[in-house]
Every structure is written in structure tokens, then in C-alpha cells.
Design a protein around this motif. Sequence first.
Motif, short mmCIF file in Angstrom:
data_model
loop_
_atom_site.label_atom_id
_atom_site.label_comp_id
_atom_site.label_asym_id
_atom_site.label_seq_id
_atom_site.Cartn_x
_atom_site.Cartn_y
_atom_site.Cartn_z
N THR A 211 8.79 -4.04 -2.22
CA THR A 211 7.98 -4.94 -1.39
C THR A 211 6.91 -5.68 -2.18
O THR A 211 6.36 -6.67 -1.70
N ILE A 212 6.58 -5.22 -3.39
CA ILE A 212 5.40 -5.74 -4.08
C ILE A 212 5.70 -7.02 -4.85
O ILE A 212 6.86 -7.34 -5.14
N GLU A 213 4.64 -7.74 -5.19
CA GLU A 213 4.78 -8.95 -5.99
C GLU A 213 5.26 -8.59 -7.38
O GLU A 213 4.71 -7.70 -8.04
N GLN A 214 6.31 -9.28 -7.83
CA GLN A 214 6.86 -8.99 -9.15
C GLN A 214 7.72 -10.14 -9.62
O GLN A 214 8.48 -10.73 -8.85
N ASP A 215 7.58 -10.52 -10.87
CA ASP A 215 8.46 -11.49 -11.51
C ASP A 215 8.71 -12.70 -10.62
O ASP A 215 9.84 -13.09 -10.36
N ARG A 216 7.65 -13.32 -10.11
CA ARG A 216 7.68 -14.52 -9.29
C ARG A 216 8.23 -14.29 -7.89
O ARG A 216 8.61 -15.22 -7.19
N LEU A 217 8.25 -13.05 -7.43
CA LEU A 217 8.66 -12.72 -6.07
C LEU A 217 7.42 -12.34 -5.26
O LEU A 217 6.57 -11.61 -5.73
N PRO A 218 7.32 -12.81 -4.00
CA PRO A 218 6.13 -12.55 -3.19
C PRO A 218 6.12 -11.15 -2.58
O PRO A 218 7.15 -10.48 -2.48
N VAL A 219 4.95 -10.71 -2.17
CA VAL A 219 4.82 -9.47 -1.40
C VAL A 219 5.59 -9.61 -0.09
O VAL A 219 5.53 -10.65 0.57
N ASP A 220 6.32 -8.56 0.30
CA ASP A 220 7.08 -8.61 1.55
C ASP A 220 7.34 -7.19 2.05
O ASP A 220 8.31 -6.54 1.65
N VAL A 221 6.48 -6.70 2.93
CA VAL A 221 6.59 -5.32 3.42
C VAL A 221 7.76 -5.16 4.39
O VAL A 221 8.21 -4.03 4.64
N GLU A 222 8.25 -6.26 4.95
CA GLU A 222 9.35 -6.17 5.90
C GLU A 222 10.64 -5.67 5.25
O GLU A 222 11.50 -5.10 5.92
N ILE A 223 10.77 -5.88 3.95
CA ILE A 223 12.01 -5.47 3.29
C ILE A 223 12.18 -3.96 3.32
O ILE A 223 13.24 -3.45 3.70
N LEU A 224 11.16 -3.23 2.96
CA LEU A 224 11.26 -1.77 3.02
C LEU A 224 11.41 -1.28 4.45
O LEU A 224 12.19 -0.37 4.73
#
Length: 256
Positions: A211-224
Motif C-alpha cells: 500500500t505504501i509509496e514506492q518507486d513512483r507508485l502512490p499510497v493506496d490502502v484499498e489494495i491491502l
Amino acid sequence: MWTNPREEADERSPEARGPMMGQVAELWRYPVSSMAGEQLTVARVEAGGIAGDRIWGVLDEATGRIASPGREKHFIGVPRAHARIADGGVAVSVDGRSWAGPEDASMREALSTIFGFKPMLTPFDPVGSGGFRPRYEHAPIHLLTTAALRSLSRELPDSVIDTRRFRPNILVDWQDEDDAMPEKDWIGREIRIGDVVLRGTRPCGRCGFITIEQDRLPVDVEILRRVVQRHGRDFGIYCDVVIPGHVTTGATVVVA
């Protein structure tokens, strides 16, 4: 490649339709655990996994704790850094452009800025003689299918579902099936990729890392949240190496 669905799934059972086939879409290794990794076109698969994969770790120099970004906010900046194998050793970077060895003083200072703590990078102990031990020694290969990614993308159309969130070693291009995650049925089966043979051993349990910001990907808690609801927290599988060898992108994948 994985964003383009292949032909409709065969509705017969795996036993009725015989060996199942796909191909290698992507290969990845992560020389420093928890940092962003590098995409490969060919990988040497050894008994312990892909050569050079997760051979170093990150610790907080002040406390000696190993970085666990998916479980401790203190380490949430670690995946923003990059690692690769260069000239036979590990090289790290804060931006994916300028690289240095993990013991380089200026690079450690740059890493401190994005991590929020002073890191100590150290190689894992490969023989278990009391040194720093890897967290993933029980799981030589992490495998994921494009079918699972497409399914999750359909369920979360506003999310960026990207291979890099899930950090597999091997992404297999696989047709959609009735099951949203077909690879879970590969546990206990042999998976042949060229001259390499793997065996599925267990599901890959997920944590907040995806879910966390990494390598140009945004935070997204919905995924988990969706992975927990849909798959009981599992997404992808771990595999043991039965027969080592080399794997290339585009290689045929056959599941017994």
C-alpha cells in the motif's frame, strides 16, 4: 504485457485439460531487501532463488532493527531507494540514476535523508553462522500471474495495480480463469520454465508494504483491504527450486 487479457479460460478442470501453459512476462530481483529492485531479461536460478536476490538488508544503525516498511512507519521511506547488481557487487541509489556502493559515505548520507534514519546496509549471512539472517530464506522464489493482477485491477479500477507493489521474482503471463488467482492451485505442482523446475509451496501473505509509496507508485490502502477481503491476505505464491538453471523473459511456463 499483463494489462492485455489473453484468450478466455478453458472451463475444464486442470486434470481434464492436462498441462497448463503461459510464459514469463517479467523477471525481477531485489539485491537489498525492502529497496526497489531491478528488472531482468535473464536470471540465474539457484537452489536458494535468483542469484543476487535479497542478499543485503537495511538496519537502523541506532537500534539495530531490520527494516520492515510494511509493518513499521519508521521504515516507510526505504522502498524509495533503489538497488541493483553492478560489477559483481551491490550498488544503491536514491534516484535510480546515480549509483554507489552500500558503504559509500555520501550515499549513506543521501539515504539517511529519504529514510529519516541513518541506515546500516549489511549482507545477509548465507550459512546461518549467527550473523544477520534474511527474512525470506524460507521462500526462494516468489511467483505471481498476470491473471491475478488483472483481476485485482478490475476490482479496484481507481488503483494503480503494478508489479512493483508486489515484488515477485517471476511474473507469469497467464490467461484468466474462474479463480481470480489461478496460481494458488499450483501449490504442490511442478512448474517448468525452460530447464528450470519449481514447485509451488505456499501462498504469499501480504502486509502493508503493497500500500505504501514506492518507486513512483502512490499510497493506496484499498489494495491491502481488497486482498484481505478477496484472498484472505494471500496474493501470489512461493516456490522451491527443484532444478536450477536460467530463466529468460518470454520463456514458456508449463504447470504439471
